[in-house]
Each structure stands twice: as C-alpha cells, then as structure tokens.
Design an enzyme around this catalytic site. Structure first.
Site, PDB file in Angstrom:
ATOM      1  N   HIS A  46      27.219 -56.827  48.063  1.00  0.00           N
ATOM      2  CA  HIS A  46      25.682 -57.013  48.172  1.00  0.00           C
ATOM      3  C   HIS A  46      25.373 -57.862  46.967  1.00  0.00           C
ATOM      4  O   HIS A  46      25.662 -58.088  46.117  1.00  0.00           O
ATOM      5  CB  HIS A  46      24.723 -55.585  47.816  1.00  0.00           C
ATOM      6  CG  HIS A  46      25.266 -54.702  48.870  1.00  0.00           C
ATOM      7  ND1 HIS A  46      24.554 -53.201  48.789  1.00  0.00           N
ATOM      8  CD2 HIS A  46      26.060 -54.634  49.907  1.00  0.00           C
ATOM      9  CE1 HIS A  46      24.859 -52.699  49.913  1.00  0.00           C
ATOM     10  NE2 HIS A  46      25.688 -53.218  50.552  1.00  0.00           N
ATOM     11  N   GLU A  48      23.114 -57.884  44.721  1.00  0.00           N
ATOM     12  CA  GLU A  48      23.122 -57.227  43.239  1.00  0.00           C
ATOM     13  C   GLU A  48      24.214 -57.401  42.677  1.00  0.00           C
ATOM     14  O   GLU A  48      24.490 -57.681  41.582  1.00  0.00           O
ATOM     15  CB  GLU A  48      22.401 -55.969  43.178  1.00  0.00           C
ATOM     16  CG  GLU A  48      21.009 -55.727  43.855  1.00  0.00           C
ATOM     17  CD  GLU A  48      20.998 -55.292  45.340  1.00  0.00           C
ATOM     18  OE1 GLU A  48      19.992 -54.671  45.588  1.00  0.00           O
ATOM     19  OE2 GLU A  48      21.745 -55.622  46.041  1.00  0.00           O
ATOM     20  N   CYS A  76      20.322 -50.015  46.976  1.00  0.00           N
ATOM     21  CA  CYS A  76      21.038 -49.056  47.725  1.00  0.00           C
ATOM     22  C   CYS A  76      21.449 -48.241  46.337  1.00  0.00           C
ATOM     23  O   CYS A  76      21.575 -48.630  45.161  1.00  0.00           O
ATOM     24  CB  CYS A  76      22.003 -49.400  48.532  1.00  0.00           C
ATOM     25  SG  CYS A  76      23.473 -50.069  47.806  1.00  0.00           S
ATOM     26  N   CYS A  79      24.342 -49.982  44.624  1.00  0.00           N
ATOM     27  CA  CYS A  79      23.720 -51.134  43.560  1.00  0.00           C
ATOM     28  C   CYS A  79      22.856 -50.529  42.495  1.00  0.00           C
ATOM     29  O   CYS A  79      22.972 -51.046  41.190  1.00  0.00           O
ATOM     30  CB  CYS A  79      22.903 -52.251  44.515  1.00  0.00           C
ATOM     31  SG  CYS A  79      23.735 -53.052  45.594  1.00  0.00           S
TER      32      CYS A  79
END
Length: 145
Positions: A46, A48, A76, A79
């Site tokens: 992801h 992040e 999410c 993260c």
C-alpha cells in the site's frame, strides 16, 4: 495533498488502485509513494506502507515523530497500525474508504487507547481523490465487459 494526488495518478497509470502518499517532516517531503499491490503482488505494498519504509530509511529511524502523512484515501487497518507504530504525528486524507477504512468508515484504529495518539484530519481534496477512484473503478468495469 496535491503531491499525494500526483502519486495516486502514477498508480492509476499502472492499473493500480489510485492511492498516493507523501510524508513530510519540518516542511520537507521525505517520502512519496503510490500503491504497488498488483505490480509487486504483495498485500503489503500500500502507498502508506511504502512511504513509511522510505521515510524511515531517509531519517535513519523507525520513529517518524514530528512527521505528517498525507494520503488520498482513508487508511486501512494495516496502514493505520503502521502509522501508529511508526509514531507519525498527523494524518491528512482525502476520500473515505467505505469498505476498508480504519478511521471513520469501518473502524477507528486511531481512537484506540494505545501508547501513541495520531491526529487525523479527513476530507482534504476529497473531491479530487474521490473522482480519481471513481474513474479507476469505472474503467475496470468497462474492461471486464
């Protein structure tokens, strides 16, 4: 947030979910990233997570105290946990993530009683971030038909 949107556009152009992230310390960008889940075939890729890894290398510490994270989409749970564990001070995000969001949509990991508190500000350039997501998923639906 405009730099995070540019990162999201890079993800879009790679057929990745268009999420971009930027980490700032002392008014200087120390890391930029975009989603690479499909490219790397890794659920950990992801925006992040990649940005946090880059930032820790840049400053030479896993503690990203006094750093702010800008991301185009509500983080999410994974993260959100990484943001808390890395001691990021503030998170600014654009669009909500109704299926996986871990601030206001499905859960609020940032409100848990943990050893570090993160200030979260939502809705920054929300329209632009939301529009990019809509365009991406519309294009996917067209491709499937």
């Amino acid at each position: 947030m405009s730099l995070a949107l540019k990162e999201a556009k890079k993800a879009f152009n790679l057929d990745e979910v268009p999420v971009g992230c930027v980490i700032v310390k002392d008014n200087q960008v120390i890391a930029k990233a975009h989603n690479l889940v499909e490219s790397k075939q890794s659920a950990l890729s992801h925006a992040e997570m990649i940005a946090i890894q880059k930032a820790t290398k840049k400053i030479g510490s896993w503690r990203l105290e006094d750093c702010d994270l800008y991301v185009t989409l509500e983080p999410c749970v994974m993260c959100g946990g990484a943001i808390i564990n890395s001691r990021i001070s503030k998170v600014y995000y654009g669009a909500i993530e109704p299926k996986f969001g871990a601030h206001q949509s499905k859960a609020n990991v940032f409100s848990l009683s943990l050893n570090h508190k993160v200030e979260v500000i939502s809705g920054i350039l929300k329209q632009e971030a939301s529009q990019m997501m809509k365009e991406f998923f519309k294009a996917i639906r067209i491709e499937k038909n």
